[in-house]
Design an enzyme around this catalytic site. Structure first.
Site, PDB file in Angstrom:
ATOM      1  N   HIS A   1      19.436  15.586  27.787  1.00 36.38           N
ATOM      2  CA  HIS A   1      18.912  15.937  29.122  1.00 36.38           C
ATOM      3  C   HIS A   1      20.080  16.558  29.908  1.00 36.38           C
ATOM      4  CE1 HIS A   1      16.369  15.857  32.571  1.00 36.38           C
ATOM      5  NE2 HIS A   1      16.267  14.561  32.816  1.00 36.38           N
TER       6      HIS A   1
ATOM      7  N   HIS B   1      14.126  23.637  24.282  1.00 35.90           N
ATOM      8  CA  HIS B   1      13.501  22.981  25.436  1.00 35.90           C
ATOM      9  C   HIS B   1      12.170  22.410  25.013  1.00 35.90           C
ATOM     10  CE1 HIS B   1      12.022  22.280  29.487  1.00 35.90           C
ATOM     11  NE2 HIS B   1      13.301  22.304  29.819  1.00 35.90           N
TER      12      HIS B   1
ATOM     13  N   ASP C   1      21.300  24.631  31.048  1.00 34.52           N
ATOM     14  CA  ASP C   1      22.622  24.033  30.878  1.00 34.52           C
ATOM     15  C   ASP C   1      23.608  24.972  30.189  1.00 34.52           C
ATOM     16  OD1 ASP C   1      21.966  21.528  32.037  1.00 34.52           O
ATOM     17  OD2 ASP C   1      20.827  21.058  30.233  1.00 34.52           O
TER      18      ASP C   1
END
Ligand code: COA
Length: 378
Positions: free
Chosen positions: A225, A264, A315
């Protein structure tokens, strides 16, 4: 799971709609994300983080007067107590800042003047206090670990200016502030991700918001995460240069290892936040005059797409952007916390307004019922 009497198991809750929500919408078919109906990339170009925080909590963008009030309310709550400063000073020097901020938020719950009040109005005041105090805690913890004194919050600073000033004791150039602000907007909210669902689950028991946010932070830390933004930068540093990136990735493929910052659960053909964050990470590379990390990223992304058909997630560009802004790697996920408190709180308000205890079922696959044997027979 198969068999006529066995239920369908949605491992990882893949594809399960757990509730309705009006906070944000992910549209995987167009790789897009909206907050309260506004495309996130438009919010990045046209709004500041504080406007987006107001939007998430109130459903509409603020007027100039509402924004001024919101900013003043946040700026007024930035100080933390001497007791919390003492607790921070007592943290082990090598504690991860995510563990530090998780502990600080829990401690803020102990001190909160309205701790026993879970009404919507009190929850909103507590959320504002958390939004304001989280940067102070993150910066104080990271400075204490280096033997530095905390910097006092300056109420005339914007949220982004304040964050930099608390960490570095100085405010950077406007283009750095803009890139940081964009990252905060992109990280603010993302439907029922693991940490948000955790915060909603805690809220569904009618527990307090400090508990919900503490649990959200715990969930965010994991590298699958929010922790991925730190892992991305560790990976880029390990690779070291774009010239060896392809070879490094081939070895990763040989070992069937995860490549951080890619893939994802919801987006399968791209993440709409990535082009915006990449644009601002590129700006940081220009400002700093170091293109190594963005070049290495470009080589990795091209090979991942060509050979695995897996796209980068937010990210991936956020990691090098924060590194180029001068943040230590262990601060990357705490920055995510400083932003995501807005989305978590919006979901806490929404869950509380139409609550039903979150309590799914598990399909038992253990031993059938049996008698407890006496100690002598074990
Ligand atoms: N690196 C290598 N392979 C990956 C991958 C990655 N980052 N992400 C997905 N895959 C592979 C999976 O191993 C799986 O392969 P398999 O079919 O051979 O088993 C396939 O792609 C499909 O994976 P999927 O089911 O779509 O993943 P998921 O929805 O369970 O997991 C993540 C999603 C985000 C947890 C996963 O992509 C991941 O671990 N990414 C790296 C961590 C990260 O960047 N997290 C931040 C998320 S915003």
């Amino acid at each position: 799971m198969s068999g006529s009497n066995e239920p369908t198991i949605y491992k990882g809750l893949v594809g399960v709609y757990a509730d309705v929500s009006a906070v944000s919408k992910v549209m995987p078919e167009t790789n897009s994300l909206t907050y309260r109906g506004y495309a996130v990339q438009d919010l990045c170009e046209l709004c500041c983080f504080e406007e987006v925080a107001y939007l998430l909590w109130n459903g509409e963008l603020p007027t100039a007067a509402q924004l001024a009030d919101f900013r003043a309310a946040e700026a007024a709550e930035r100080e933390i107590s001497p007791s919390l400063h003492a607790v921070i000073k007592a943290f082990p020097k090598d504690a991860h800042p995510m563990d530090a901020i998780r502990t600080c938020v829990s401690f803020l719950g102990l001190e909160d003047p309205e701790a026993g009040d879970t009404s919507d109005a009190a929850q909103r005041r507590k959320a504002m206090r958390l939004l304001a105090k989280i940067p102070t805690c993150i910066a104080a913890a990271t400075r204490a670990a280096k033997g530095l004194l905390p910097v006092a919050p300056n109420p005339s600073h914007t949220f982004a200016e304040n964050f930099f000033n608390l960490v570095f004791d100085k405010v950077p150039a406007p283009e750095v502030l803009k890139s940081f602000d964009v990252s905060l907007i992109l990280y603010a909210e993302h439907t029922f991700n693991a940490s948000t669902f955790t915060a909603r689950t805690v809220t569904s028991t009618m527990a307090d918001i400090h508990g919900a946010i503490t649990a959200g932070i715990a969930a965010l830390k994991g590298p699958l995460h929010g922790g991925a933004n730190e892992a991305v930068m560790h990976m880029l540093k390990e690779i070291g240069s774009p010239d060896v990136a392809e070879e490094w990735l081939s070895t990763r493929f040989d070992h069937k290892a995860l490549v951080m910052g890619f893939g994802h659960r919801v987006y399968k053909s791209g993440d709409s936040r990535v082009p915006t964050m990449t644009k601002y990470a590129e700006k940081m590379a220009e400002v700093v005059g170091d293109r190594r990390w963005m070049e290495t990223s470009r080589v990795l992304a091209a090979k991942m797409l060509k050979e695995k058909n897996i796209h980068p997630n937010l990210d991936f560009p956020a990691g090098p952007a924060y590194y180029l802004m001068g943040f230590d790697i262990p601060l990357f996920t705490p920055i995510f916390v400083a932003s995501r408190i807005t989305g978590w709180a919006a979901h806490v308000f929404e869950q509380g307004a139409d609550n039903r205890l979150i309590r799914p079922l598990s399909y038992y696959t253990g031993l059938e019922q049996r008698a407890v044997p006496p100690m002598s027979a074990r």
